[in-house]
Write a protein that holds these residues in place. Structure first.
Motif, PDB file in Angstrom:
ATOM      1  N   TRP A  11       0.836  -1.208   0.000  1.00 16.14           N
ATOM      2  CA  TRP A  11       0.000   0.000   0.000  1.00 16.14           C
ATOM      3  C   TRP A  11       0.868   1.254   0.000  1.00 16.14           C
ATOM      4  CZ3 TRP A  11      -3.959  -1.595   4.390  1.00 16.14           C
ATOM      5  CH2 TRP A  11      -4.780  -2.630   3.890  1.00 16.14           C
ATOM      6  N   GLU A  12       1.979   1.185   0.719  1.00 18.82           N
ATOM      7  CA  GLU A  12       2.900   2.327   0.735  1.00 18.82           C
ATOM      8  C   GLU A  12       3.493   2.554  -0.662  1.00 18.82           C
ATOM      9  OE1 GLU A  12       7.225   3.540   2.689  1.00 18.82           O
ATOM     10  OE2 GLU A  12       6.031   1.935   3.594  1.00 18.82           O
ATOM     11  N   ALA A  38       2.208   1.817  -3.419  1.00 20.16           N
ATOM     12  CA  ALA A  38       1.151   2.271  -4.315  1.00 20.16           C
ATOM     13  C   ALA A  38       0.718   3.706  -4.024  1.00 20.16           C
ATOM     14  CB  ALA A  38      -0.063   1.342  -4.201  1.00 20.16           C
ATOM     15  N   GLY A  39       1.316   4.331  -3.003  1.00 15.94           N
ATOM     16  CA  GLY A  39       0.980   5.713  -2.692  1.00 15.94           C
ATOM     17  C   GLY A  39      -0.222   5.879  -1.790  1.00 15.94           C
ATOM     18  N   LEU A  40      -0.642   4.806  -1.111  1.00 21.92           N
ATOM     19  CA  LEU A  40      -1.819   4.878  -0.253  1.00 21.92           C
ATOM     20  C   LEU A  40      -1.472   5.249   1.181  1.00 21.92           C
ATOM     21  CD1 LEU A  40      -3.679   1.662  -1.484  1.00 21.92           C
ATOM     22  CD2 LEU A  40      -3.997   4.024  -2.256  1.00 21.92           C
ATOM     23  N   THR A  91      -5.958   6.278   7.794  1.00 22.30           N
ATOM     24  CA  THR A  91      -5.981   5.997   6.353  1.00 22.30           C
ATOM     25  C   THR A  91      -5.871   4.503   6.100  1.00 22.30           C
ATOM     26  OG1 THR A  91      -4.993   8.146   5.821  1.00 22.30           O
ATOM     27  CG2 THR A  91      -4.820   6.422   4.154  1.00 22.30           C
ATOM     28  N   VAL A 150      -8.412   2.134   4.024  1.00 22.51           N
ATOM     29  CA  VAL A 150      -7.945   1.329   2.892  1.00 22.51           C
ATOM     30  C   VAL A 150      -8.286  -0.137   3.107  1.00 22.51           C
ATOM     31  CG1 VAL A 150      -5.894   0.502   1.676  1.00 22.51           C
ATOM     32  CG2 VAL A 150      -6.127   2.938   2.201  1.00 22.51           C
ATOM     33  N   ILE A 174      -6.595  -1.156  -6.300  1.00 22.46           N
ATOM     34  CA  ILE A 174      -5.587  -0.158  -5.936  1.00 22.46           C
ATOM     35  C   ILE A 174      -5.783   1.163  -6.688  1.00 22.46           C
ATOM     36  CG2 ILE A 174      -3.125   0.396  -5.992  1.00 22.46           C
ATOM     37  CD1 ILE A 174      -3.895  -1.450  -3.727  1.00 22.46           C
ATOM     38  N   PRO A 175      -6.016   1.173  -8.011  1.00 23.53           N
ATOM     39  CA  PRO A 175      -6.201   2.463  -8.706  1.00 23.53           C
ATOM     40  C   PRO A 175      -7.369   3.266  -8.131  1.00 23.53           C
ATOM     41  CG  PRO A 175      -5.804   0.723 -10.305  1.00 23.53           C
ATOM     42  CD  PRO A 175      -6.017   0.049  -8.982  1.00 23.53           C
ATOM     43  N   ARG A 185      -6.384   4.685  -4.761  1.00 20.93           N
ATOM     44  CA  ARG A 185      -5.465   5.826  -4.873  1.00 20.93           C
ATOM     45  C   ARG A 185      -6.253   7.114  -5.105  1.00 20.93           C
ATOM     46  NH1 ARG A 185      -2.677   4.019  -8.878  1.00 20.93           N
ATOM     47  NH2 ARG A 185      -1.177   2.847  -7.629  1.00 20.93           N
ATOM     48  N   ASP A 186      -7.275   7.046  -5.960  1.00 24.67           N
ATOM     49  CA  ASP A 186      -8.115   8.218  -6.214  1.00 24.67           C
ATOM     50  C   ASP A 186      -8.877   8.621  -4.960  1.00 24.67           C
ATOM     51  OD1 ASP A 186      -7.302   8.294  -8.845  1.00 24.67           O
ATOM     52  OD2 ASP A 186      -9.036   7.194  -9.610  1.00 24.67           O
ATOM     53  N   ALA A 245      -6.547  10.242  -2.307  1.00 23.55           N
ATOM     54  CA  ALA A 245      -6.201  11.605  -2.727  1.00 23.55           C
ATOM     55  C   ALA A 245      -7.382  12.547  -2.527  1.00 23.55           C
ATOM     56  CB  ALA A 245      -5.756  11.607  -4.186  1.00 23.55           C
TER      57      ALA A 245
END
Length: 252
Positions: free
Chosen positions: A141-142, A144-146, A167, A171, A181-182, A185-186, A189
Motif C-alpha cells: 500500500w505504501e 502504491a501511494g496509499l 488511512t 484502505v 488499488i487504482p 489511490r483516487d 487523494a
C-alpha cells in the motif's frame, strides 16, 4: 429555399450577442459562414445548431473542452464524432464514480472511527496485527501511494501516526469491499483534500448534484450535435424551427 440567416438572426435564435456569434465563428466553434456579394455573413440552420450545441457543452464540460470538441467535430467523420461525444459521457461517468467512491470511503471512516483505537503510534507489525493483514500488504500500500509512514531511527523503521493509521483502516475496509488499488489511490487523494468528514460529505453530495446537471446539459447537446456532424444536406431545419432553437440562458 430558406433565406440565409444574418448574424443578428443567429444571435436572436441562440441567446448570444452579435459579437459572440462572430467570436464563436472565429474560434471555429461555428462552421465558416458564407460571404455574400456585399461582404455580409450568410449563416444557415446548421450554424444555429452548432451555437446551441456549444452552449450546452459549455455547461456540461466547461468552455475550453466545449470549444475543443466543437472545433474537432468540424469535418469529422460520423464515427469519430460519435466517439468524441461518447468520451464526454464517459468522463462525466468517471467523475460520478470517483465521487461515489469518496462517499463510500467517508462512510468507512465513520465506521472505523467508532472502533477502539489500537494506539496513536504503531510499528508496521502492530498496525498489520490491528488490521489483520500482512506487513507485506502495508508495504505494498505504501509503494502504491496509499500510506505514508514516518521513518525513525538509524534503521529508518516505519512508524504510523494517527493520520496514517486512520488511512490504513479506511484502505483495509475498502479493500475488503472489493476496491482495487487504482480506485483506492483516487479515493485517498480525494479524502486528503476534503478536510472535515461532515463538510466533505456535504461537498461530495453537492458535487453529485452538479454532475447530474452537467449530464443533463450534455444530453441536451445531443440533438444539436447530431445536426452538426450529420450530412448538411439531410434533415435541415425550417426558418420557423430555427427561431425556437434555444432557451434564453447563455453559457459563454
Amino acid at each position: 429555399m430558406d433565406r440565409p440567416l444574418r448574424t443578428v438572426d443567429v444571435a436572436r435564435a441562440t441567446g448570444y450577442s452579435v459579437q459572440q456569434v462572430r467570436d464563436l465563428e472565429r474560434l471555429g466553434v461555428l462552421p465558416p459562414a458564407r460571404r455574400e456579394s456585399n461582404g455580409y455573413r450568410a449563416y444557415g440552420p446548421r450554424h444555429v445548431r452548432a451555437a446551441s450545441a456549444y452552449r450546452s457543452l459549455a455547461l456540461a464540460v466547461g468552455p475550453v473542452v466545449a470549444r475543443r470538441t466543437m472545433v474537432g467535430l468540424q469535418g469529422a467523420s460520423l464515427v469519430d464524432a460519435a466517439a468524441a461525444v461518447d468520451d464526454l459521457h464517459a468522463g462525466l461517468a468517471a467523475e460520478r464514480a470517483q465521487t461515489l467512491q469518496a462517499l463510500t470511503a467517508l462512510e468507512a471512516i465513520r465506521s472505523e472511527a467508532a472502533a477502539p483505537s489500537p494506539g496513536s503510534r504503531l510499528t508496521i507489525t502492530e498496525l498489520a496485527d490491528a488490521l489483520g493483514v500482512r506487513t507485506s500488504t502495508l508495504r505494498h500500500w505504501e509503494a502504491a501511494g496509499l500510506l505514508e509512514p514516518e521513518r525513525v531511527g538509524s534503521l529508518r523503521a516505519r512508524v504510523y501516526g494517527e493520520p496514517a493509521v486512520a488511512t490504513a483502516r479506511v484502505v483495509a475496509a475498502l479493500r475488503a469491499a472489493g476496491y482495487g488499488i487504482p480506485a483506492l489511490r483516487d479515493v485517498v487523494a480525494e479524502l486528503h483534500g476534503l478536510g472535515d468528514a461532515a463538510d466533505a460529505q456535504a461537498a461530495l453530495r453537492d458535487r453529485l448534484d452538479r454532475i447530474a446537471d452537467r449530464s443533463v446539459a450534455l444530453l441536451r447537446a445531443g440533438a444539436d450535435l447530431a445536426a452538426v456532424v450529420d450530412n448538411p444536406g439531410r434533415a435541415q431545419l425550417t426558418e420557423a424551427s430555427v427561431s425556437r432553437a434555444a432557451p434564453p440562458s447563455v453559457a459563454r
